[in-house]
Design a protein around this motif. Structure first.
Motif, PDB file in Angstrom:
ATOM      1  N   TYR A 130     -20.355  34.697 -34.770  1.00 20.64           N
ATOM      2  CA  TYR A 130     -20.297  34.318 -33.127  1.00 20.64           C
ATOM      3  C   TYR A 130     -20.508  35.288 -32.231  1.00 20.64           C
ATOM      4  O   TYR A 130     -20.473  35.988 -32.259  1.00 20.64           O
ATOM      5  N   ALA A 131     -22.011  33.862 -31.600  1.00 24.73           N
ATOM      6  CA  ALA A 131     -21.801  35.187 -30.196  1.00 24.73           C
ATOM      7  C   ALA A 131     -21.127  34.571 -29.111  1.00 24.73           C
ATOM      8  O   ALA A 131     -20.444  33.917 -28.756  1.00 24.73           O
TER       9      ALA A 131
ATOM     10  N   ILE B  24     -24.815  31.488 -31.993  1.00 26.60           N
ATOM     11  CA  ILE B  24     -24.965  31.999 -32.951  1.00 26.60           C
ATOM     12  C   ILE B  24     -25.625  33.190 -32.112  1.00 26.60           C
ATOM     13  O   ILE B  24     -26.550  33.134 -31.377  1.00 26.60           O
ATOM     14  N   ASP B  25     -24.955  34.901 -32.864  1.00 27.01           N
ATOM     15  CA  ASP B  25     -25.776  35.597 -32.365  1.00 27.01           C
ATOM     16  C   ASP B  25     -26.894  36.099 -33.250  1.00 27.01           C
ATOM     17  O   ASP B  25     -26.873  35.995 -34.635  1.00 27.01           O
TER      18      ASP B  25
ATOM     19  N   MET C 134     -24.946  28.276 -20.600  1.00 27.92           N
ATOM     20  CA  MET C 134     -25.897  27.973 -20.988  1.00 27.92           C
ATOM     21  C   MET C 134     -26.644  29.103 -22.327  1.00 27.92           C
ATOM     22  O   MET C 134     -26.883  28.024 -22.980  1.00 27.92           O
ATOM     23  N   ILE C 135     -26.527  29.991 -22.199  1.00 28.71           N
ATOM     24  CA  ILE C 135     -27.537  30.829 -22.755  1.00 28.71           C
ATOM     25  C   ILE C 135     -26.926  30.479 -24.256  1.00 28.71           C
ATOM     26  O   ILE C 135     -27.350  30.523 -25.163  1.00 28.71           O
ATOM     27  N   ILE C 136     -25.832  30.935 -24.460  1.00 31.81           N
ATOM     28  CA  ILE C 136     -25.560  30.832 -25.260  1.00 31.81           C
ATOM     29  C   ILE C 136     -25.079  29.207 -26.116  1.00 31.81           C
ATOM     30  O   ILE C 136     -25.074  29.658 -27.428  1.00 31.81           O
ATOM     31  N   ALA C 137     -24.854  28.256 -25.391  1.00 28.99           N
ATOM     32  CA  ALA C 137     -24.917  26.681 -26.316  1.00 28.99           C
ATOM     33  C   ALA C 137     -26.733  27.031 -26.775  1.00 28.99           C
ATOM     34  O   ALA C 137     -26.700  26.387 -27.599  1.00 28.99           O
TER      35      ALA C 137
ATOM     36  N   ARG D 205     -20.008  40.980 -29.761  1.00 28.27           N
ATOM     37  CA  ARG D 205     -19.339  42.069 -29.570  1.00 28.27           C
ATOM     38  C   ARG D 205     -19.812  43.723 -30.238  1.00 28.27           C
ATOM     39  O   ARG D 205     -20.154  44.597 -29.809  1.00 28.27           O
ATOM     40  N   SER D 206     -19.470  43.158 -31.774  1.00 30.40           N
ATOM     41  CA  SER D 206     -20.146  43.934 -32.464  1.00 30.40           C
ATOM     42  C   SER D 206     -21.826  44.760 -32.153  1.00 30.40           C
ATOM     43  O   SER D 206     -21.707  45.124 -32.145  1.00 30.40           O
ATOM     44  N   SER D 207     -22.065  43.461 -32.420  1.00 26.86           N
ATOM     45  CA  SER D 207     -23.835  43.515 -32.027  1.00 26.86           C
ATOM     46  C   SER D 207     -24.481  44.196 -30.905  1.00 26.86           C
ATOM     47  O   SER D 207     -25.374  44.914 -30.870  1.00 26.86           O
ATOM     48  N   HIS D 208     -23.343  44.091 -30.268  1.00 29.86           N
ATOM     49  CA  HIS D 208     -23.622  44.460 -28.203  1.00 29.86           C
ATOM     50  C   HIS D 208     -23.383  45.469 -28.362  1.00 29.86           C
ATOM     51  O   HIS D 208     -24.394  46.562 -27.801  1.00 29.86           O
ATOM     52  N   ASP D 209     -22.517  46.423 -29.429  1.00 28.51           N
ATOM     53  CA  ASP D 209     -22.332  47.624 -29.740  1.00 28.51           C
ATOM     54  C   ASP D 209     -23.247  48.495 -29.932  1.00 28.51           C
ATOM     55  O   ASP D 209     -23.291  49.285 -29.804  1.00 28.51           O
ATOM     56  N   GLU D 210     -23.641  47.656 -30.935  1.00 32.03           N
ATOM     57  CA  GLU D 210     -24.603  48.366 -31.704  1.00 32.03           C
ATOM     58  C   GLU D 210     -25.627  48.468 -31.580  1.00 32.03           C
ATOM     59  O   GLU D 210     -26.850  49.841 -31.410  1.00 32.03           O
TER      60      GLU D 210
END
Length: 132
Positions: A68-69, A55-56, A47-50, A96-101
């Motif tokens: 892409y999120a 979008i990230d 739901m959150i992604i939709a 994934r890269s944003s989450h790691d950052e």
């Protein structure tokens, strides 16, 4: 029954058991990590992604990039406040890269980054796609 693949030999084994070929044992998720395997979490995550059109939001607002999120980040981590685990005001879609950052930045300036993420959720970030 839930199955996993042994990373060493690739044999399909029941979750929480050991591989009969490699003799490696696997633990079933416990504690807060068990919640990530529930249908309730999967539905909320989707739901959150939709809501943000997949979008990230971090890359969009921070770097003006469309990515892409693929995951959802808890702004206030569950280890700090377990009551916020399923609260959608505490969740933001990221790659994934944003989450790691974000987690790397949390080590240096956690409160500032959390405030920035909450501003993005409120729609006060720098231009771009907002939630529908």
């Amino acid at each position: 029954m839930i199955y996993k693949r042994c990373p060493k030999c690739g044999k399909r084994i029941p979750s929480g058991t050991s591989c009969p070929v490699c003799k490696r044992s696997y633990k079933a998720p416990e504690g807060v990590y068990k919640l990530y395997h529930t249908q309730r979490w999967r539905n909320l995550r989707d739901m959150i992604i939709a809501r943000y059109n997949g979008i990230d939001q971090w890359a969009l607002h921070k770097y003006n990039r469309i990515e892409y999120a693929e995951t959802v980040h808890h702004i206030i981590p569950t280890v700090d406040n377990m009551a916020l685990f399923f609260l959608d005001d505490n969740l933001i879609p990221v790659s994934r890269s944003s989450h790691d950052e974000i987690h790397r930045l949390y080590k240096k300036q956690k409160k500032d980054i959390q405030a920035e993420l909450q501003e993005i959720l409120k729609g006060n970030g720098v231009g771009g796609i907002r939630k529908v």
